[in-house]
Design an enzyme around this catalytic site. Structure first.
Site, PDB file in Angstrom:
ATOM      1  N   ASP A 112       1.999  -5.452   0.639  1.00  0.00           N
ATOM      2  CA  ASP A 112       1.506  -4.371  -0.644  1.00  0.00           C
ATOM      3  C   ASP A 112       1.372  -3.519   0.711  1.00  0.00           C
ATOM      4  OD1 ASP A 112       2.616  -5.594  -2.434  1.00  0.00           O
ATOM      5  OD2 ASP A 112       0.710  -6.187  -3.259  1.00  0.00           O
ATOM      6  N   LEU A 172       1.990   7.556  -5.854  1.00  0.00           N
ATOM      7  CA  LEU A 172       3.405   7.503  -6.143  1.00  0.00           C
ATOM      8  C   LEU A 172       3.992   7.138  -7.253  1.00  0.00           C
ATOM      9  CD1 LEU A 172       6.017   5.381  -4.719  1.00  0.00           C
ATOM     10  CD2 LEU A 172       4.459   3.394  -4.774  1.00  0.00           C
TER      11      LEU A 172
END
Length: 525
Positions: A286, A422
């Site tokens: 991640d 994001l």
């Protein structure tokens, strides 16, 4: 003289007030005009304390200047001693009172009190708040310990006891100091090390007298405690640590340094990677999304240096700006910036910092309360890492910055703005999809279906646009703005500036979709 809307540090008497308010059984008589009493609000509003600072103001007015202001000072000193009965008395003057030259410290020492009196001479027009706090703490320690014997004492091994350390530097209005102290006490307890005295936060003059009972001084905040630690080492032979445990790597280095100074064997658990979730995340898939993110760092010297190390070594960010408002820490910040290929920004002008943020176009800003406002105007995510701060950065919950748990808090505070960024970008990209169209049936059933008016369209565009448009500035068409809005917000400002520069060079009066892509090709070439 400089006129400014915001300032990173107050005058040095604010630093002295922080020390006085952090301690117990101590009182501060401040020779100051009526307008300087605003400082009380710093503790009641921001720190949300239930009590006022232990400060007595002389609060002279203009009409008092025609009389004997020295008698006014002596009267307030006597009243403060009689009423509050402090174990130690601090006496100083504000920047305005310094011009009168009443020398309140000398007046207090001549009044015959049987308590230690610390006379503070803080040059208000050449020094600032952190220096004032450091000097005040230094003078308190030096005054109370000046008659202490310098004879060599027995080590903790000879006395067959656990080693003891002092935690020096934490104060009120410091960044997460209260929780840092608890975290470091817990951390040291796990390795069999006791805490002797915490000062100035929560300490009394009697506690200051117990400082020599420790084997080592831990300098948690160099801005406040470094000069005191140097004096204690030189005069009382008490060594001190120089590593501040901010971040995983620094916490490991701090524990190794402390064990070495105490002549203890360094346990293997110091190097274990599972002490903080920050390390786990940095090694996970991640984290690839965050690798190479551009980050701009500005704050006090201690937190700016720590943030640069964490960002560069532990999270894989690219540091594009590093600076501090603390000129006393500039000597340490400059080589750290040079090692990152940067020139350190040493300034106390928040507008200069904002210009540097614009120029570097970071994807994350790590700074103070002022950088939070600047980043908001520029549409860039921001996390506050240093004072000056506002009330939201003094949480009621446990939220340290130091030690293993502090690394977890830093991880959350820094990564979440980027992850939410994001999400915001994805929503912006797909806002024309049928599922995002206003009026589409909502999953909330009867509550859905109502169109929502976008009241902040300018936020989608960007607010990096110059407020004044001249005849030579190209104009963005609707198609150009629409295409620009599809670009991630954290680089949109840089793309806008590059496109406008290209349009001026090419003589384009309007910027449309084609101009935007021509500019992109031009700067990639």
């Amino acid at each position: 003289m400089e006129l400014t809307l915001w300032t990173y540090e107050g005058p040095p008497h604010i630093g002295a007030m922080r020390i006085a308010t952090s301690m117990k059984k101590l009182h501060y008589v401040l020779h100051a005009p009526q307008g300087d009493t605003y400082a009380d609000l710093l503790f009641t509003m921001i720190e949300r304390r239930g009590s006022r600072p232990p400060v007595t103001y002389t609060t002279f007015q203009a009409r008092d200047l025609g009389g004997d202001t020295a008698e006014l000072v002596k009267g307030h000193i006597k009243e403060a001693v009689d009423r509050f009965k402090p174990e130690t008395l601090l006496v100083g003057e504000s920047c305005t009172a310094e011009l009168i030259q009443d020398q309140p410290g000398s007046l207090a020492k001549g009044m015959g009190f049987d308590i230690p009196i610390v006379s503070l001479e803080l040059p208000a027009y050449s020094k600032k708040e952190n220096w004032g706090g450091s000097e005040t703490f230094y003078q308190i320690v030096r005054t109370l310990l000046k008659d202490h014997s310098n004879e060599s004492k027995h080590t903790w091994q000879e006395e067959k006891r656990r080693p003891r350390v002092n935690l020096l530097g934490p104060t009120l209005l410091g960044f997460r100091c209260r929780d840092d102290v608890l975290e470091i006490q817990k951390l040291l307890g796990q390795y069999g090390i006791d805490v002797n005295v915490v000062a100035p936060l929560g300490a009394s003059p009697a506690d200051i007298l117990r400082i020599p009972n420790a084997d080592v001084n831990v300098c948690l905040y160099p801005e406040i405690a470094e000069s005191t630690c140097i004096w204690l080492e030189r005069n009382l032979n008490i060594p001190f640590t120089t590593t501040v445990p901010l971040g995983v790597g620094a916490t490991q280095d701090f524990l190794k340094e402390l064990h070495k100074v105490l002549e203890m064997e360094i346990p293997q658990s110091v190097n274990e990677s599972n002490n903080s979730k920050l390390t786990w995340y940095s090694n996970s898939v991640d984290s690839n999304y965050l690798t190479g993110k551009r980050v701009f760092i500005f704050g006090d010297g201690t937190h700016a240096l720590a943030a640069a190390r964490i960002a560069n070594e532990e999270l894989g960010f690219k540091v594009v700006g590093l600076g501090t408002y603390s000129r006393e820490m500039a000597r340490k910040v400059r080589p750290a910036a040079k090692a990152l290929g940067l020139e350190a920004l040493i300034t106390n002008d928040y507008l200069e910092v904002e210009d540097a943020i614009k120029e570097t176009s970071p994807e994350l800003v790590l700074g103070t309360q002022m950088e939070r406002h600047s980043a908001k105007r520029l549409g860039i995510p921001c996390a506050v890492i240093s004072t000056p701060m506002h009330v939201q950065d003094v949480p009621a919950r446990y939220s340290p910055q130091m030690g293993w748990e502090g690394a977890n808090v830093i991880f959350d505070d820094w990564v979440h703005p980027l992850m939410m960024g994001l999400e915001e970008h994805l929503i912006g990209m797909f806002k024309h999809d049928f599922e995002f169209v206003d009026g589409h049936q909502s999953h909330l059933g009867h509550l859905g279906g109502k169109g929502t008016q976008n009241t902040n369209k300018e936020a989608i565009k960007t607010n990096l646009q110059d407020s004044v448009i001249t005849d030579s500035d190209p104009i963005w068409t609707h198609e150009g703005e629409k295409e620009l809005s599809k670009i991630p917000f954290f680089v949109r400002g840089k793309v806008r500036r590059n496109t406008e520069n290209y349009a001026r060079q090419a003589g384009c009066r309007e910027i449309n979709e084609e101009t935007l892509y021509d500019a992109k090709a031009h700067y990639k070439a």
